[in-house]
Design a protein around this motif. Sequence first.
Motif, short mmCIF file in Angstrom:
data_model
loop_
_atom_site.label_atom_id
_atom_site.label_comp_id
_atom_site.label_asym_id
_atom_site.label_seq_id
_atom_site.Cartn_x
_atom_site.Cartn_y
_atom_site.Cartn_z
N MET A 1 0.85 -1.18 0.00
CA MET A 1 0.00 0.00 0.00
C MET A 1 0.90 1.24 0.00
N GLY A 2 0.58 2.21 -0.83
CA GLY A 2 1.37 3.41 -0.94
C GLY A 2 1.19 4.36 0.24
N VAL A 3 2.16 5.21 0.44
CA VAL A 3 2.13 6.17 1.54
C VAL A 3 0.94 7.11 1.42
N VAL A 4 0.71 7.61 0.22
CA VAL A 4 -0.41 8.55 0.02
C VAL A 4 -1.73 7.87 0.38
N ARG A 5 -1.92 6.66 -0.06
CA ARG A 5 -3.15 5.93 0.24
C ARG A 5 -3.32 5.74 1.75
N LYS A 6 -2.23 5.40 2.43
CA LYS A 6 -2.30 5.22 3.89
C LYS A 6 -2.67 6.54 4.58
N ILE A 7 -2.10 7.63 4.13
CA ILE A 7 -2.41 8.94 4.72
C ILE A 7 -3.88 9.27 4.50
N ILE A 8 -4.36 9.07 3.29
CA ILE A 8 -5.76 9.37 2.96
C ILE A 8 -6.71 8.49 3.78
N GLU A 9 -6.39 7.22 3.92
CA GLU A 9 -7.24 6.32 4.72
C GLU A 9 -7.26 6.73 6.18
N TYR A 10 -6.12 7.15 6.70
CA TYR A 10 -6.04 7.57 8.10
C TYR A 10 -6.78 8.89 8.31
N ALA A 11 -6.75 9.75 7.31
CA ALA A 11 -7.44 11.04 7.30
C ALA A 11 -7.09 11.91 8.52
N PRO A 12 -5.81 12.25 8.67
CA PRO A 12 -5.43 13.11 9.81
C PRO A 12 -5.91 14.54 9.60
N ASP A 13 -6.04 15.27 10.69
CA ASP A 13 -6.34 16.70 10.58
C ASP A 13 -5.10 17.45 10.13
N ILE A 14 -3.91 16.98 10.59
CA ILE A 14 -2.64 17.62 10.29
C ILE A 14 -1.66 16.56 9.81
N LEU A 15 -0.87 16.93 8.79
CA LEU A 15 0.20 16.07 8.31
C LEU A 15 1.49 16.88 8.36
N GLY A 16 2.46 16.41 9.13
CA GLY A 16 3.77 17.05 9.19
C GLY A 16 4.74 16.34 8.28
N VAL A 17 5.43 17.08 7.43
CA VAL A 17 6.40 16.51 6.50
C VAL A 17 7.73 17.22 6.72
N SER A 18 8.67 16.52 7.34
CA SER A 18 10.00 17.06 7.61
C SER A 18 10.97 16.44 6.62
N PHE A 19 11.84 17.27 6.03
CA PHE A 19 12.74 16.73 5.01
C PHE A 19 13.99 17.57 4.83
N THR A 20 14.98 16.93 4.25
CA THR A 20 16.24 17.58 3.89
C THR A 20 16.14 18.00 2.42
N THR A 21 17.13 18.72 1.94
CA THR A 21 17.10 19.21 0.57
C THR A 21 17.06 18.08 -0.44
N GLN A 22 17.84 17.02 -0.21
CA GLN A 22 17.85 15.94 -1.20
C GLN A 22 16.51 15.21 -1.29
N ALA A 23 15.66 15.38 -0.30
CA ALA A 23 14.34 14.73 -0.32
C ALA A 23 13.22 15.70 -0.70
N THR A 25 12.14 17.14 -3.53
CA THR A 25 11.29 16.82 -4.69
C THR A 25 10.26 15.76 -4.34
N GLY A 26 10.68 14.72 -3.63
CA GLY A 26 9.75 13.68 -3.21
C GLY A 26 8.74 14.18 -2.19
N ALA A 27 9.19 15.06 -1.30
CA ALA A 27 8.29 15.63 -0.30
C ALA A 27 7.22 16.48 -0.97
N TYR A 28 7.62 17.30 -1.93
CA TYR A 28 6.65 18.14 -2.65
C TYR A 28 5.62 17.27 -3.37
N LYS A 29 6.09 16.20 -3.97
CA LYS A 29 5.18 15.30 -4.69
C LYS A 29 4.17 14.68 -3.72
#
Length: 163
Positions: A1-23, A25-29
């Motif tokens: 199961m993909g990460v996006v699908r898991k997030i959507i199924e969980y349906a949080p009020d807030i999603l925190g995305v912490s990342f470094t520069t090399q990540a 592009t993937g974080a934005y996607k």
Amino acid sequence: MGVVRKIIEYAPDILGVSFTTQAATGAYKLINEVKQINPKIVIVTGGPHTSILPEDCLKNSAADIAVIGEGEETFLEIAEKVDSASKDMNTIIGTAVMDSGRFKKNPMRPLIEDLDEIPFPARDLLDIKKYPGYMYKKYDCDTDIVSARGCPFNCTYCSNPVW
């Protein structure tokens, strides 16, 4: 199961995305896919890349707010705003937002002077079996914790001087 699908199924009020520069592009996607499917989720960016380039984060993703610097107190304030009747996050210190299409960087939040005030994570609330860990280690399950702030060195190739 993909990460996006898991997030959507969980349906949080807030999603925190912490990342470094090399990540970034993937974080934005990830942020853009989640926001496209469920625009009600408040998405917060944080971490080294966001702290250095908050405008880049907000202009290249559908994130709602960017945390600059230490995030413990700032993220708590964001969560309290999301949970309250007043969801206006445009003036939270230690953040940046897009306000009517214009980039707005709020004042920096003072650093936490006594890091011992920050409680340890409530690991007892996690089902550790859901965190399989890295393939090259001996144990089956684990989670990470950052146990120090900053670095005593001043390498020319590092972002440390920005902090």
